[in-house]
Design an enzyme around this catalytic site. Structure first.
Site, PDB file in Angstrom:
ATOM      1  N   LYS A  84      29.406  44.841  44.433  1.00 36.04           N
ATOM      2  CA  LYS A  84      29.772  43.361  44.216  1.00 36.04           C
ATOM      3  C   LYS A  84      28.839  42.525  45.004  1.00 36.04           C
ATOM      4  O   LYS A  84      28.457  41.247  44.960  1.00 36.04           O
ATOM      5  CB  LYS A  84      31.315  43.153  44.451  1.00 36.04           C
ATOM      6  CG  LYS A  84      32.364  43.450  43.328  1.00 36.04           C
ATOM      7  CD  LYS A  84      33.404  42.538  43.426  1.00 36.04           C
ATOM      8  CE  LYS A  84      34.089  42.757  41.915  1.00 36.04           C
ATOM      9  NZ  LYS A  84      34.642  44.149  41.909  1.00 36.04           N
ATOM     10  N   GLU A 106      37.107  32.522  42.411  1.00 38.91           N
ATOM     11  CA  GLU A 106      38.429  33.130  42.282  1.00 38.91           C
ATOM     12  C   GLU A 106      38.525  34.601  42.397  1.00 38.91           C
ATOM     13  O   GLU A 106      37.220  35.372  42.332  1.00 38.91           O
ATOM     14  CB  GLU A 106      38.946  32.947  40.828  1.00 38.91           C
ATOM     15  CG  GLU A 106      38.847  33.733  39.655  1.00 38.91           C
ATOM     16  CD  GLU A 106      37.541  33.937  39.368  1.00 38.91           C
ATOM     17  OE1 GLU A 106      37.174  35.240  39.360  1.00 38.91           O
ATOM     18  OE2 GLU A 106      36.729  33.158  39.242  1.00 38.91           O
ATOM     19  N   SER A 374      30.725  52.986  41.941  1.00 38.30           N
ATOM     20  CA  SER A 374      30.471  51.579  42.132  1.00 38.30           C
ATOM     21  C   SER A 374      31.086  51.237  43.474  1.00 38.30           C
ATOM     22  O   SER A 374      30.448  50.093  43.939  1.00 38.30           O
ATOM     23  CB  SER A 374      31.115  50.668  41.018  1.00 38.30           C
ATOM     24  OG  SER A 374      32.479  51.135  40.809  1.00 38.30           O
TER      25      SER A 374
HETATM   26  C1  LIG Z   1      35.268  44.844  40.899  1.00 36.06           C
HETATM   27  C2  LIG Z   1      34.997  46.345  40.723  1.00 36.06           C
HETATM   28  C3  LIG Z   1      34.668  47.086  39.536  1.00 36.06           C
HETATM   29  C4  LIG Z   1      34.822  46.166  38.238  1.00 36.06           C
HETATM   30  O1  LIG Z   1      34.054  45.333  37.953  1.00 36.06           O
HETATM   31  P1  LIG Z   1      32.758  45.421  36.837  1.00 36.06           P
HETATM   32  O2  LIG Z   1      32.345  44.067  36.956  1.00 36.06           O
HETATM   33  O3  LIG Z   1      32.918  46.034  35.519  1.00 36.06           O
HETATM   34  O4  LIG Z   1      31.629  46.239  37.737  1.00 36.06           O
HETATM   35  C5  LIG Z   1      34.142  48.333  39.454  1.00 36.06           C
HETATM   36  N1  LIG Z   1      34.038  49.046  40.778  1.00 36.06           N
HETATM   37  C6  LIG Z   1      34.234  48.462  42.018  1.00 36.06           C
HETATM   38  C7  LIG Z   1      34.077  49.265  43.161  1.00 36.06           C
HETATM   39  C8  LIG Z   1      34.744  47.104  41.896  1.00 36.06           C
HETATM   40  O5  LIG Z   1      35.012  46.447  43.225  1.00 36.06           O
END
Ligand SMILES: *Cc1c(COP(=O)(O)O)cnc(C)c1O
Length: 406
Positions: A84, A106, A374
Site C-alpha cells: 500500500k 478513509e 502483498s
Molecule cells: C489492503 C491489502 C490487500 C488488498 O487490497 P488490493 O487493493 O486488492 O491489493 C492485499 N494485501 C494486503 C497486505 C493489504 O494490506
C-alpha cells in the site's frame, strides 16, 4: 471524458467534485510524464520504502509442490509492511506538486490509513483519516499506528459505522474543502482518474518482477498469482504483463466461510451484479435491488464489497482468471509458508498462497510461477494466534488485561 474499462469505471460523483477530479486528472497526466517527479518518486521508493523488494526463489516450496518453479515477490518487506505504501507515497508526492496541504482518506481495516499516515508524515502533509467507529474499535493497533504517524483519526458514527460509512463521510468532507485537500484513495477503484493513478503507482511491483526475472531466468513468467480485494496489488503486478498474452494472470478473491451471501467477499466468482457505488461502476457484492451486502473474510484487507473497474473488465474478457480461497485454506497456507520458506504472509497474501498450493502442482516443471506476498503477517497476530492457539492466546489476553487494570 470519464474513462471506462469495457462497461466499468466512469466518474459518478456530484457536480461539486468534478473540478477537483479534473484538476487531479490534469496533474496526474503532467507529473506521470515529468522527469523530476519520477526521480523524486524513485528516490522515495528506494530510500524510504526500501525498494526494490526481493524476488525470492522459493526453493523449498518448489521442491515440495513438484510443479512449476516458484518465485515470491516480497512486498511485505516494503516499509510499513505491505504494497500500500507504493501508492500512498505516489499520491502524497502528487499532492505536494499540486500545492495542496491536506490529505484525507478513509480506511476499513486500517492498513490504508497506516500507509497514508506514514507517507504524509514523510512528506510533511497534514493527514486526516475517516474510520467507522465499529472498525476503529476492532482495529485499535492500526488506529494507534496512524496516531503515531501524526494523523488525526475521525470516527464515523453514521450507518453501520464501518467502511462504507467512512467512504461517504470522507467524500462529503472532501466536497467542502477540495481546493486545498486531496482525497487519497487506496486501491485501483473509485471515480476516474483514481483507478489509473493507483495502477500507475502499484505498477512498480510488476515492472520490478519483469526485470528481476529476466535477470534470473532470462524469460518471462508463465503464471502470476495475486490476492484481490479492491485490486491494487494484483493489477500492479499484472500490468506490465497484460499485453504478454502467454502469461497467465490469476487473481484470488476471499472465499471466506462459503458461498452463501454474507459469508464471502467474492465479486467475480460469485457473479455479483453490476452497480454504481462509491463513484464508479463495477461488480459489487449486493442484493438484487442494489443494497450493498455484508462481506466476510478472515483477512481484513480483502473484506470489501467492490472490485476495481479495470479488473472487472479483465475478468469479463477472460484475460485475468479468478478463483477463491476459503478462510480455512488460507490459514493452512499461512502456516505452510511460514514453515517451508520462513515467510509470514499477511492473511490477504495467504489467499494467493492458498491458490498456488492447488494450482502449482498441476503445472509442468519447466514453467515459472510468481506469487505476490502483498504484505507480511505480523499485523494479523490477533487473528492468527486466536484461531490457531485459542486457549493460550485467550489466557495471554486475560493476563494482559489484568495487568493493565491494576
Ligand atoms: C489492503 C491489502 C490487500 C488488498 O487490497 P488490493 O487493493 O486488492 O491489493 C492485499 N494485501 C494486503 C497486505 C493489504 O494490506
Amino acid at each position: 471524458m470519464p474513462k471506462y474499462f469495457g462497461q466499468y469505471g466512469g466518474q459518478y460523483v456530484g457536480e461539486v467534485l468534478r473540478p477537483a477530479l479534473d484538476e487531479l486528472t490534469a496533474a496526474f497526466a503532467e507529473y506521470s510524464q515529468d522527469k523530476n517527479f519520477l526521480a523524486e518518486y524513485a528516490d522515495l521508493l528506494a530510500n524510504y520504502a526500501g525498494r526494490p523488494t526481493p524476488l525470492l526463489y522459493a526453493e523449498n516450496l518448489t521442491r515440495e509442490l513438484k510443479g512449476a518453479k516458484i518465485y515470491i515477490k516480497l512486498e511485505g518487506l516494503a516499509n510499513t509492511g505491505a504494497h500500500k505504501i507504493n501508492n500512498a507515497l505516489g499520491q502524497a508526492l502528487l499532492v505536494k506538486k499540486m500545492g495542496k496541504k491536506y490529505v484525507i482518506a478513509e480506511t476499513g481495516a486500517g492498513q490504508h490509513g497506516v500507509a497514508t499516515a506514514a507517507a504524509c508524515a514523510r512528506l510533511g502533509l497534514k493527514c486526516e483519516i475517516f474510520m467507522g467507529a465499529v472498525d476503529a474499535a476492532r482495529q485499535q493497533p492500526n488506529v494507534f499506528l496512524m496516531k503515531q504517524y501524526g494523523a488525526q483519526v475521525h470516527l464515523v458514527w453514521d450507518g453501520t459505522r464501518t467502511l462504507k460509512d467512512a467512504v461517504n463521510a470522507c467524500l462529503k468532507n472532501w466536497t467542502a474543502r477540495a481546493a486545498d485537500t486531496h482525497y487519497l484513495i487506496g486501491s485501483a477503484l473509485g471515480p476516474y482518474p483514481y483507478p489509473d493513478i493507483v495502477k500507475f503507482f502499484q505498477g512498480i511491483i510488476g515492472r520490478e518482477i519483469k526485470q528481476q526475472l529476466l535477470k534470473k531466468e532470462k524469460k518471462l513468467p508463465d503464471v502470476l498469482i495475486a490476492c484481490c480485494g479492491g485490486g491494487s496489488n494484483s493489477l500492479g503486478m499484472f500490468t506490465p504483463f497484460i499485453a504478454e498474452k502467454k502469461v497467465r494472470l490469476i487473481a484470488v478473491e476471499a472465499g471466506g466461510l462459503g458461498k452463501k451471501s454474507g459469508q464471502h467477499a467474492s465479486r467475480i466468482c460469485s457473479r455479483s451484479p453490476v452497480g454504481i457505488i462509491e463513484g464508479y461502476k463495477s461488480r459489487f457484492v449486493q442484493t438484487d435491488d442494489g443494497q450493498v451486502m455484508a462481506t466476510h473474510s478472515v483477512s481484513a484487507g480483502l473484506d470489501y464489497t467492490g472490485i476495481g473497474p479495470e479488473l472487472a473488465a479483465l475478468a469479463e474478457t477472460g484475460r485475468v482468471e479468478f478463483t477463491t480461497a476459503s478462510d480455512k485454506d488460507v490459514l493452512k497456507a499461512y502456516q505452510y509458508l511460514a514453515r517451508t520458506e520462513g515467510l509470514l504472509f499477511a492473511l490477504e497474501s495467504a489467499h494467493a498462497a492458498a491458490a498456488a498450493l492447488k494450482i502449482i502442482p498441476r503445472l509442468p516443471k519447466n514453467k515459472i510461477a510468481v506469487l505476490n506476498m502483498s504484505g507480511r503477517g505480523d499485523k494479523d497476530i490477533f487473528i492468527t494466534a486466536a484461531a490457531l492457539y485459542k486457549k493460550e492466546w485467550t489466557e495471554f489476553l486475560r493476563q494482559e488485561t489484568e495487568r493493565l487494570c491494576v
